[in-house]
Design a protein around this motif. Structure first.
Motif, PDB file in Angstrom:
ATOM      1  N   VAL A 226       0.849  -1.185   0.000  1.00 17.18           N
ATOM      2  CA  VAL A 226       0.000   0.000   0.000  1.00 17.18           C
ATOM      3  C   VAL A 226       0.892   1.245   0.000  1.00 17.18           C
ATOM      4  CG1 VAL A 226      -1.813   1.288   1.186  1.00 17.18           C
ATOM      5  CG2 VAL A 226      -1.792  -1.225   1.286  1.00 17.18           C
ATOM      6  N   VAL A 227       0.824   2.008  -1.061  1.00 15.19           N
ATOM      7  CA  VAL A 227       1.507   3.297  -1.117  1.00 15.19           C
ATOM      8  C   VAL A 227       0.462   4.361  -0.808  1.00 15.19           C
ATOM      9  CG1 VAL A 227       2.832   4.903  -2.533  1.00 15.19           C
ATOM     10  CG2 VAL A 227       3.166   2.444  -2.805  1.00 15.19           C
ATOM     11  N   ASP A 228       0.492   4.862   0.414  1.00 11.62           N
ATOM     12  CA  ASP A 228      -0.501   5.843   0.844  1.00 11.62           C
ATOM     13  C   ASP A 228      -0.200   7.232   0.293  1.00 11.62           C
ATOM     14  OD1 ASP A 228      -2.009   4.098   2.660  1.00 11.62           O
ATOM     15  OD2 ASP A 228      -0.183   4.101   3.857  1.00 11.62           O
ATOM     16  N   GLN A 229       1.066   7.486   0.000  1.00 14.50           N
ATOM     17  CA  GLN A 229       1.452   8.815  -0.474  1.00 14.50           C
ATOM     18  C   GLN A 229       2.661   8.697  -1.400  1.00 14.50           C
ATOM     19  OE1 GLN A 229       3.243  11.378   2.469  1.00 14.50           O
ATOM     20  NE2 GLN A 229       2.732  13.252   1.371  1.00 14.50           N
ATOM     21  N   TYR A 230       2.551   9.311  -2.546  1.00  6.57           N
ATOM     22  CA  TYR A 230       3.708   9.508  -3.415  1.00  6.57           C
ATOM     23  C   TYR A 230       3.470  10.837  -4.122  1.00  6.57           C
ATOM     24  CZ  TYR A 230       7.719   8.467  -6.323  1.00  6.57           C
ATOM     25  OH  TYR A 230       8.957   8.511  -6.921  1.00  6.57           O
ATOM     26  N   ASP A 231       3.946  11.902  -3.506  1.00 11.30           N
ATOM     27  CA  ASP A 231       3.666  13.259  -3.972  1.00 11.30           C
ATOM     28  C   ASP A 231       4.917  13.906  -4.541  1.00 11.30           C
ATOM     29  OD1 ASP A 231       1.099  12.959  -3.072  1.00 11.30           O
ATOM     30  OD2 ASP A 231       1.389  14.121  -1.238  1.00 11.30           O
ATOM     31  N   VAL A 232       4.780  14.498  -5.705  1.00  9.57           N
ATOM     32  CA  VAL A 232       5.833  15.317  -6.303  1.00  9.57           C
ATOM     33  C   VAL A 232       5.270  16.727  -6.445  1.00  9.57           C
ATOM     34  CG1 VAL A 232       7.348  15.678  -8.275  1.00  9.57           C
ATOM     35  CG2 VAL A 232       6.785  13.351  -7.545  1.00  9.57           C
ATOM     36  N   ILE A 240       1.468  16.529  -7.964  1.00 10.29           N
ATOM     37  CA  ILE A 240       0.925  15.285  -8.497  1.00 10.29           C
ATOM     38  C   ILE A 240       1.063  14.233  -7.403  1.00 10.29           C
ATOM     39  CG2 ILE A 240       1.305  13.404 -10.128  1.00 10.29           C
ATOM     40  CD1 ILE A 240      -0.021  15.592 -11.510  1.00 10.29           C
ATOM     41  N   GLY A 241      -0.047  13.606  -7.047  1.00  6.59           N
ATOM     42  CA  GLY A 241      -0.030  12.602  -5.998  1.00  6.59           C
ATOM     43  C   GLY A 241      -0.576  11.274  -6.497  1.00  6.59           C
ATOM     44  N   LEU A 242       0.099  10.187  -6.147  1.00 11.12           N
ATOM     45  CA  LEU A 242      -0.314   8.844  -6.541  1.00 11.12           C
ATOM     46  C   LEU A 242      -0.462   7.977  -5.307  1.00 11.12           C
ATOM     47  CD1 LEU A 242      -0.698   6.567  -8.735  1.00 11.12           C
ATOM     48  CD2 LEU A 242       1.771   6.185  -8.527  1.00 11.12           C
ATOM     49  N   THR A 243      -1.527   7.206  -5.231  1.00 10.94           N
ATOM     50  CA  THR A 243      -1.672   6.172  -4.213  1.00 10.94           C
ATOM     51  C   THR A 243      -2.052   4.881  -4.920  1.00 10.94           C
ATOM     52  OG1 THR A 243      -4.030   6.596  -3.812  1.00 10.94           O
ATOM     53  CG2 THR A 243      -2.450   7.858  -2.501  1.00 10.94           C
TER      54      THR A 243
END
Length: 395
Positions: A226-232, A240-243
């Motif tokens: 689980v990737v709760d946060q991947y923000d650039v 841009i945020g990906l979960t």
């Protein structure tokens, strides 16, 4: 250049698993520590050699280290690696601190320099274990002070204070990981395409700066990642945020992926259809539980609308209205009226007041990747409903 850098970063980032480590008495030799390090590199898909080993077991230096990705002829010199505060935890060797010298190389006029590579709490288990620690490198934290890419004396890209850390899994809880880079910058004047370069200049993004953050968890038992946060985030542009939430990313899956990648590297330039099919077969072991892609605006949308309006000699609001009118027709080919209406409503709301736009996937039950691929090929109009796809603005 990117090949060598990605291999080095793979050494630093693969696993990202650590623990609070009890310290015990030490009895192993420097040679045994070196052997465990060699095995650790092998788990990263690299063969490691060194000119010499010195130290007393609690402090060890690997001298003149060279690593080579398995199946390739590319050798990467890493220099001396210093290992300190070495102790044991049962049969596992615990390296309190690992540090590397400045790493630099040049390729086609582009120079890369990496400073301040260090790892703490690195676990080196004995060979032949079946536990997760024996298959994936575990450490408490990893740091990189800076990475700089230059050409002809000009800095094209820089990254500062990259830090990752991990907490160990509990009896009923997965391991958790987090990471961040305090700052990155890029010089986009180096773009060679004239049209793209002119666009970047008109938008005022010739020099960009930002930061990145990530956090998540992994359960080795069932492979739930689980990737709760991947923000650039880019200053004066947006974030841009990906979960993502997937299952099936088990240690066995990771081992199988490495085997396929090694075979592909060994057969570079040859027919790799068999390896390609094997890779597709592996991907079918993964299951999608959910995902989201989000954009939080920080003036980028207004700048793009103003740029397009200036090109056409109209007002930014006119460009927004044109987009609103065209979007339903562009989506009509999907033959999905409900999705078209939802997307149009969200985009219209965002263009009227640019704050955020989010696309979310939430299937009613976990969805195997094989079913997603099959649906995309055979019934694409039904895929949004199968995925539980929604789009929202300013929420």
């Amino acid at each position: 250049m990117s090949y060598h850098r990605s291999r080095l970063m793979a050494f630093l980032t693969t696993g990202f698993i650590a623990a609070a480590l009890p310290q015990g008495a030490w009895a192993a030799s420097a040679e045994e520590v070196a052997q465990r390090m060699e095995a650790m590199f092998e788990k990263q898909g690299m063969e490691a050699t060194w000119a010499g080993v010195s130290g007393d077991g609690t402090q060890v230096t690997l001298e003149g280290v060279v690593v080579q990705p398995v199946g390739t002829d590319n050798q990467i010199p890493l220099g001396n690696i210093q290992l300190g505060d070495i102790s044991d935890d049962g049969d596992t060797i615990v390296v309190g601190t690992l540090s590397m010298p400045t790493y630099s190389f040049a390729n086609e006029g582009v120079n890369v320099e990496i400073y301040g590579i260090s790892v703490s709490g690195l676990q080196l288990p004995p060979e032949g274990g079946d536990d997760v620690a024996s298959k994936i490198s575990f450490y408490e934290s990893a740091d990189l002070d800076s990475l700089t890419v230059t050409r002809a004396g000009s800095t094209l890209f820089s990254l500062e204070q990259l830090h990752f850390e991990m907490s160990p899994p509990g009896d009923d809880a997965p391991l958790e990981f987090s990471g961040a880079a305090e700052r990155f910058s890029a010089d986009l004047t180096a773009i060679e395409d004239p049209q793209a370069k002119a666009t970047v200049q008109a938008l005022g993004y010739e020099q960009i700066q930002g930061y990145l953050e990530m956090a998540g968890s992994w359960n080795p038992a069932d492979g739930r990642m689980v990737v709760d946060q991947y923000d650039v985030s880019i200053d004066e542009a947006g974030t841009i945020g990906l979960t993502i939430d997937i299952s099936g990313y088990t240690p066995a899956f990771i081992d199988a992926m490495r085997d396929v990648q090694t075979k592909m590297a060994e057969g570079e330039g040859q027919d790799q259809s068999a390896q390609g099919m094997a890779m597709l077969g592996l991907m079918q072991q993964l299951t999608l539980n959910g995902a989201a892609l989000r954009f939080d605006d920080d003036t980028l949308t207004d700048k793009v609308l103003a740029f397009l309006a200036a090109q056409q000699g109209v007002k930014p609001a006119d460009i927004a209205n044109q987009a609103k009118a065209i979007l339903p027709f562009a989506m009509a080919q999907l033959n999905n009226p409900e999705l078209t209406a939802a997307v149009s409503a969200a985009v219209n709301k965002f263009l009227d007041d640019p704050q955020s736009l989010e696309i979310r996937v939430a299937p009613a039950s976990p969805l195997p990747f094989a079913m997603v691929a099959a649906g995309a090929m055979t019934a694409p109009q039904a895929l949004p409903q199968q995925l539980g796809l929604t789009i929202n603005a300013n929420e």
